[in-house]
Design a protein around this motif. Structure first.
Motif, short mmCIF file in Angstrom:
data_model
loop_
_atom_site.label_atom_id
_atom_site.label_comp_id
_atom_site.label_asym_id
_atom_site.label_seq_id
_atom_site.Cartn_x
_atom_site.Cartn_y
_atom_site.Cartn_z
N ILE A 60 -25.13 -23.47 -0.72
CA ILE A 60 -26.00 -23.58 -1.90
C ILE A 60 -27.44 -23.32 -1.47
CG2 ILE A 60 -26.99 -25.22 -3.56
CD1 ILE A 60 -24.29 -26.42 -3.90
N GLY A 61 -28.16 -22.53 -2.28
CA GLY A 61 -29.57 -22.26 -2.00
C GLY A 61 -29.80 -21.10 -1.06
N ALA A 62 -28.71 -20.56 -0.43
CA ALA A 62 -28.88 -19.40 0.46
C ALA A 62 -29.06 -18.13 -0.36
CB ALA A 62 -27.67 -19.27 1.38
N ASN A 63 -29.46 -17.05 0.30
CA ASN A 63 -29.63 -15.76 -0.36
C ASN A 63 -28.52 -14.81 0.08
OD1 ASN A 63 -32.05 -16.62 -1.57
ND2 ASN A 63 -33.22 -16.07 0.27
N LEU A 64 -27.98 -14.07 -0.86
CA LEU A 64 -26.89 -13.12 -0.57
C LEU A 64 -27.36 -11.69 -0.79
CD1 LEU A 64 -23.83 -12.29 -0.23
CD2 LEU A 64 -23.67 -12.52 -2.70
N GLN A 65 -27.00 -10.81 0.11
CA GLN A 65 -27.20 -9.37 -0.13
C GLN A 65 -25.92 -8.64 0.23
OE1 GLN A 65 -30.92 -7.22 0.87
NE2 GLN A 65 -29.60 -5.87 2.05
N TRP A 66 -25.38 -7.93 -0.77
CA TRP A 66 -24.19 -7.10 -0.57
C TRP A 66 -24.62 -5.64 -0.72
CZ3 TRP A 66 -20.58 -10.72 -3.67
CH2 TRP A 66 -19.60 -11.26 -2.82
N SER A 86 -24.13 -27.66 3.83
CA SER A 86 -24.49 -26.81 2.69
C SER A 86 -25.04 -27.71 1.59
CB SER A 86 -23.26 -26.05 2.19
OG SER A 86 -23.61 -25.23 1.11
N PRO A 87 -26.32 -27.57 1.22
CA PRO A 87 -27.25 -26.58 1.77
C PRO A 87 -27.65 -26.93 3.21
CG PRO A 87 -28.40 -28.07 0.32
CD PRO A 87 -26.95 -28.44 0.20
N ARG A 88 -28.43 -26.05 3.80
CA ARG A 88 -28.85 -26.17 5.18
C ARG A 88 -29.56 -27.50 5.43
NH1 ARG A 88 -33.12 -21.96 7.83
NH2 ARG A 88 -33.51 -23.09 9.76
N ALA A 89 -29.25 -28.12 6.60
CA ALA A 89 -29.81 -29.43 6.92
C ALA A 89 -31.17 -29.30 7.58
CB ALA A 89 -28.84 -30.18 7.84
N THR A 90 -31.98 -30.38 7.44
CA THR A 90 -33.21 -30.48 8.23
C THR A 90 -32.87 -31.23 9.52
OG1 THR A 90 -33.82 -32.53 7.10
CG2 THR A 90 -34.69 -30.48 6.18
N ILE A 91 -33.53 -30.83 10.62
CA ILE A 91 -33.14 -31.31 11.96
C ILE A 91 -34.26 -32.14 12.57
CG2 ILE A 91 -32.45 -30.62 14.28
CD1 ILE A 91 -30.38 -29.97 12.16
N SER A 92 -33.88 -33.29 13.20
CA SER A 92 -34.81 -34.11 14.00
C SER A 92 -34.15 -34.37 15.34
CB SER A 92 -35.11 -35.45 13.31
OG SER A 92 -35.64 -35.23 12.01
N TRP A 93 -34.97 -34.49 16.43
CA TRP A 93 -34.46 -34.78 17.77
C TRP A 93 -35.07 -36.09 18.28
CZ3 TRP A 93 -30.81 -32.54 20.82
CH2 TRP A 93 -30.31 -31.30 20.42
N PHE A 94 -34.22 -36.88 18.99
CA PHE A 94 -34.64 -38.15 19.59
C PHE A 94 -34.25 -38.14 21.06
CE2 PHE A 94 -34.25 -39.00 15.14
CZ PHE A 94 -35.24 -39.92 14.85
N ARG A 95 -35.17 -38.67 21.92
CA ARG A 95 -34.85 -38.91 23.34
C ARG A 95 -34.83 -40.41 23.53
NH1 ARG A 95 -37.57 -39.80 28.10
NH2 ARG A 95 -36.53 -39.04 29.98
N ALA A 119 -29.18 -34.64 11.59
CA ALA A 119 -29.21 -33.61 10.53
C ALA A 119 -29.07 -34.28 9.17
CB ALA A 119 -28.08 -32.61 10.75
N ARG A 120 -29.90 -33.81 8.18
CA ARG A 120 -29.88 -34.39 6.82
C ARG A 120 -29.94 -33.28 5.78
NH1 ARG A 120 -33.37 -37.85 9.61
NH2 ARG A 120 -32.78 -40.08 9.57
N ASN A 121 -29.17 -33.46 4.67
CA ASN A 121 -29.40 -32.68 3.44
C ASN A 121 -29.17 -33.62 2.26
OD1 ASN A 121 -26.65 -32.82 3.01
ND2 ASN A 121 -26.27 -30.61 3.26
N ARG A 122 -29.21 -33.11 1.04
CA ARG A 122 -29.16 -33.99 -0.12
C ARG A 122 -27.80 -34.68 -0.29
NH1 ARG A 122 -28.77 -29.67 -5.17
NH2 ARG A 122 -28.99 -27.88 -3.81
N PHE A 123 -26.79 -34.21 0.47
CA PHE A 123 -25.46 -34.81 0.35
C PHE A 123 -25.18 -35.84 1.44
CE2 PHE A 123 -25.02 -30.59 -1.65
CZ PHE A 123 -24.68 -31.01 -2.93
N GLY A 124 -26.10 -36.01 2.44
CA GLY A 124 -25.86 -37.01 3.47
C GLY A 124 -26.55 -36.67 4.78
#
Length: 1008
Positions: A336-342, A441-450, A486-491
């Motif tokens: 969801i939210g991605a762009n398609l080109q055929w 889906s849609p793409r997740a936002t990423i965070s890193w922890f040490r 990783a987070r998106n609107r579904f979890g």
């Protein structure tokens, strides 16, 4: 009808995944059979028509059909029914059921439509039963009878029936039936043409034939038509467009009196293609498989005695390129939210246009949908965009369809399939990339922890746009646990991995570039320092290829742990090149390279040419072979003749040929002898391979230069002067027609008596004179000559004529002998006692010959003692030997023949695989045992001949082993030869082996 595609698809988006069908994967419909343009014959026997359509899908699709854009209701229209996806037409009607059909397949994922198929029906109706008018015509006139075919569809064939006969009317130069109109043309009517004519029409597809009402033809006899020039009544169009590969038929027929002849030609003068067909009446020209070279203006010429007429038309090549896909579509699974080109691309002439369908309906270019030709772009995809999409490409010749399914996925981040790598090992100072690629889906936002600390971008630490963590210039303190969230609107979801930092690997002892000599052994070192927890793996490469130590006798890896040195044993020329030591650990790879130059004896000289041939000299020239990394210092010239034993070194000008000189004059050759030459190159390493032998040449003839030797005489019968000498060998006769000049004179006389002996093999001459006093003293000399003149005479010797006494009456007794070698025999006997003759015994003659050859072919040796050595014999051969005594009266009786067999010849094989090792002031030599053949003498030991350089003092050492240790002076080059020892003599030499003076540059190892 099946459609397949081999083109590649093009889809671009962020978060896009291509998928393929599996048997259990749920997916939208895909056609496996589609309807195609068809013509069905209509006949009373066949009242059903079947149109194919089949699609695969999961769940299985259901089907609908359209005809001329109108949906078919198979429930209410009894003429139509469905069998799976195929459409069955019952009792089809030409008008009601002909049209453009399209199949539609649908399941829960969407709808696709097939290509459009034009369906037509072949039929043929009956002629009208109305009678036809009588045609009245004069004899000699022309007539055209019209067929007027009934309504029909499909290819038909026209024929005519005359007076109800069972066979059709035959066409000829006078009568012609046009297959375009069906009309019958009679160029000139004859009286026999009167009668009834019926037109017959046959439908090729239905095979039905119908007949018209007869047309009566009456020939009037009141007048006869006069002659007139041809009139072309049937002709082809002025311009015709013909498609590639199709067949074209041109019709041409003329009326006239006399009957015209028809001929065909091209207007440009070129000959007609060889593939054309012209029917027997010349009225039809057929060109099959039309090609571009067949295009042009064609002419039909009608001619009779009254004149001629020409019809012409132009055939134009029409290059139709049928539509086909160059790039088609692939199914896509999108977030969801991605762009398609055929993108789809079709090839065809004329250039095609494009339209896009979604679930069988035209897709409008509005909102988030953008259509530009064969490219469809959908931005910010939503769940509503899921479905079946089709790209339609079309031109005036038809349309083709490409289908693909778009699935839209919505899901929370999930690391199940791609977790963060559990453990990553990296060397200190290196760079690491930790990937974080959850399915979301849609793409997740990423965070890193040490540990528990949130990481932010720094100079050494960057979180990339795709979520990858990159750390440069790694230090020990960077090790530890790293967690990606990783987070998106579904979890949300997380995954953790360890980063372990190790010390980097370094090569601390690198291999050095070296020079080596063939036969030496050396070690290329490779030692590393590395993290103590790592186990380095050493690999060596030679000229870019990994060395397989299990298959290489010359290479061995030595050392262990943090050392992996390469030993190269018994180095050969082929070992020159680049050596790379590569060391791999779990965290890094390092390498170091060295070049090894191997110096060896020179290669064989090439292109040897012999010129300027005289009686004693020739000029040689050659080109150098490879110097094998050590410059050639000198060349040695060798020659071989039919009389020599193998190759012998010959004298040259200059005496020593320097390495930069590629020519020399060979001197001191024998005239009138066949020679072959070869050249050997020598450098500081050793003696190289000889060149290929030159072409055999013969030196020019000359006057003989050698005088006979061992001139003697005496004995014989009373009144005889016996003169003997040693014959001149063939190689010293210097020309043709060789012979001897024998000269003698009484002692004190000034006048020589001469006689000529024309035999080159002569070795004695007897002068007879009954008035000669016994024991007269003579001066004797023997000279030589050939076709070019006389040579030298021998020294003058004194010879006594025969005495009055008798020949010796006894033969020598107790004759015995022994074989010394393959070429020599020693013979012994007891002296003849003084009382056996009145004269003193002055010598003995030994006669010897091969068993079976006869005494007439015997050789002779004269001696004064009671022993003789016979040489120049054949190996392993039985010789018969007899001895007789000689006094001033001549030879006495021969002893009984003694049989002695020469020893087997020595082996022809020379000692091989010679290995040597030079350490301090000792040379260690090792070679392969020489195995004698069945007809050769067994090897009893070996003779090692060695000397310093070419001109040093020669030392000989004998051994019964295949190795030897030589004590030598340091700082000098040595030349060594090895021969096998046998009772048959010395075997073939190994040839000179050059051992260079000791060099401290290399670490030398034993190769034995």
């Amino acid at each position: 009808n099946f459609t397949t595609s081999t083109s590649t698809g093009s889809v671009s988006s962020s978060g896009l995944l291509f998928i393929g069908f599996r048997n259990n994967t749920r997916h939208g419909p895909v056609f496996t059979q589609e309807p195609s343009d068809s013509i069905f014959p209509l006949s009373a026997d066949d009242n059903q028509v079947f149109i194919n359509c089949k699609a695969k899908g999961n769940p299985p699709p259901h089907y609908r059909w359209k005809v001329d854009g109108r949906e078919i209701d198979t429930k209410s229209d009894l003429n139509y029914s469905l069998i799976e996806g195929n459409l069955l037409i019952n009792n089809p009607h030409v008008i009601n059921h002909g049209g453009v059909y399209q199949c539609i397949a649908t399941n829960t994922f969407g709808t696709i439509v097939s290509r459009e198929a034009k369906v037509q029906f072949a039929f043929l109706q009956n002629f009208s039963r109305k009678s036809r008018n009588t045609v009245s015509v004069r004899e000699g006139q022309a007539v055209v009878l019209l067929c007027g075919p009934p309504p029909h569809y499909g290819e038909i064939k026209y024929s005519w029936v005359f007076n109800g006969q069972s066979s059709f009317l035959q066409q000829d130069a006078r009568r012609f039936i046009s297959q375009r109109t069906g009309n019958l043309y009679i160029a000139k009517v004859e009286a026999s043409d009167a009668g009834n004519y019926t037109c017959a029409v046959r439908n090729i597809m239905t095979n039905a034939t119908v007949f018209s009402s007869p047309t009566p033809v009456v020939v009037r006899r009141d007048a006869v038509m006069g002659e007139y020039e041809p009139k072309i009544e049937v002709q082809f169009s002025d311009t015709l467009h013909i498609s590639k590969g199709s067949s074209v038929k041109l019709e041409c027929f003329a009326l006239g009196n006399p009957v015209p002849s028809i001929s065909w030609r091209r207007a440009d003068g070129n000959p007609l293609p060889g593939k054309i067909k012209i029917n027997h009446s010349s009225g039809v020209l057929e060109i099959p498989y039309f090609r571009p070279e067949d295009a042009g203006v064609y002419e039909c010429v009608a001619e009779n005695s009254r004149g001629r007429n020409v019809a012409r038309g132009q055939l134009i090549f029409h290059n139709v390129e049928h539509l086909h896909w160059a790039q088609t579509l692939k199914d896509a699974e999108m977030a969801i939210g991605a762009n398609l080109q055929w993108e789809c691309k079709a090839v065809g002439k004329p250039r095609p246009t494009y339209r896009w369908l979604k679930n069988g309906e035209l897709l409008s270019a509005e909102g988030r949908n953008h259509v530009e030709g064969g490219t469809l772009t959908i931005s910010r995809i939503s769940l509503l965009d899921a479905g079946m999409y089709q790209c339609v490409s079309e031109n005036e010749h038809g349309a083709i369809y490409a289908s693909a399914e778009l699935k839209v996925v919505a899901s929370p981040p999930d690391f199940t399939r791609r977790p963060v790598k559990k453990s990553t090992v990296i060397q200190r100072g290196g760079e690491v990339v930790l990937e974080c690629r959850p399915h979301a889906s849609p793409r997740a936002t990423i965070s890193w922890f040490r540990g528990g600390e949130l990481l932010k971008d720094t100079k050494r630490q960057t979180i990339m746009e795709d979520g990858t963590l990159r750390i440069t210039n790694i230090s020990k303190s960077d090790g530890g646990r790293f967690t990606c969230v990783a987070r998106n609107r579904f979890g949300a979801s997380s995954s953790t991995g360890m980063l372990v930092v190790k010390e980097p690997t370094k090569i601390i002892v690198t291999p050095l570039s070296l020079d080596a000599t063939v036969g030496q052994s050396l070690v290329l070192p490779c030692e590393v320092s590395s993290d103590s927890s790592l186990s380095p793996i050493f690999k060596w490469f030679f000229n870019g290829k990994a060395i397989d130590f299990s298959r290489q006798e010359h290479f061995e890896m030595i050392g262990g742990g943090f050392a992996g040195d390469l030993m190269v044993r018994n180095i050969q020329l082929k070992h020159s090149g680049k050596y790379v030591c590569m060391v791999q650990t779990e965290v890094d790879t390092v390498s170091a390279a060295a070049d090894l130059i191997v110096r060896g004896p020179p290669g064989a000289p090439e292109d040897l040419v012999v010129t300027d041939i005289t009686e004693a000299t020739v000029q040689l020239s050659w080109s150098s072979g490879p110097d094998n990394h050590s410059p050639v210092t000198m060349y040695m010239v060798q020659a071989r003749t039919p009389f020599s034993i193998g190759w012998q070194t010959v004298r040259t000008v200059p005496d020593s040929v320097p390495g930069q000189m590629m020519h020399a004059t060979v001197k001191d050759l024998n005239p009138w002898v066949d020679y072959e030459f070869r050249v050997v190159a020598i450098n500081s390493v050793g003696v190289g391979e000889p060149s290929m032998p030159s072409k055999q040449i013969r030196t020019k003839a000359a006057v003989p230069k050698v005088a006979p030797v061992n001139v003697s005489g005496g004995g014989g019968a009373r009144g005889e002067l016996v003169i003997m000498w040693e014959p001149i060998p063939e190689e010293q006769q210097s020309g043709e027609d060789f012979g001897y000049v024998v000269a003698f004179r009484p002692l004190g006389s000034n006048t020589w008596i001469q006689t000529v002996l024309a035999s080159p093999d002569a070795s004695r001459y007897i002068y007879r004179n009954d008035s000669m006093a016994p024991l007269s003293h003579f001066e004797v000399k023997v000279g030589v000559y050939n076709s070019l003149g006389e040579g030298r005479f021998s020294h003058v010797v004194k010879v006594v004529s025969a005495g009055e006494g008798e020949h010796p009456s006894e033969a020598p007794s107790r004759v015995w002998g022994r074989s010394v070698s393959a070429s020599e025999i020693e013979v012994f006997w007891e002296a003849v006692p003084p009382g056996s003759s009145t004269d003193e015994i002055i010598g003995y003659e030994v006669v010897f010959w091969e068993e079976g050859s006869g005494q007439s072919e015997a050789d002779r040796v004269r001696v004064v003692s009671t022993t003789a050595r016979l040489s120049g014999l054949k190996g392993n051969t039985v010789y018969q030997i007899s001895v007789s005594a000689q006094n001033s009266a001549g030879l006495g009786p021969c002893s009984h023949a003694l049989n002695i067999t020469t020893k087997k010849p020595p082996p022809s094989q020379s000692p091989g695989n010679i290995e040597w090792n030079l350490t301090n002031s000792k040379i260690f030599l090792n070679w392969e045992h020489v195995k004698a053949m069945e007809n050769e003498s067994e090897v009893t030991g070996y003779k090692v001949v060695y000397r310093q350089n070419w001109h040093g003092r020669t030392t000989v050492l004998e051994t019964n082993k295949t190795s030897v240790e030589l004590q030598i002076s340091s700082g000098e080059d040595y030349l060594i030869e090895i021969k096998a020892l046998t009772e048959g003599g010395d075997g073939t030499s190994s040839g000179p082996i050059r051992i260079p003076k000791m060099s401290s540059k290399f670490q030398t190892l034993s190769s034995m």
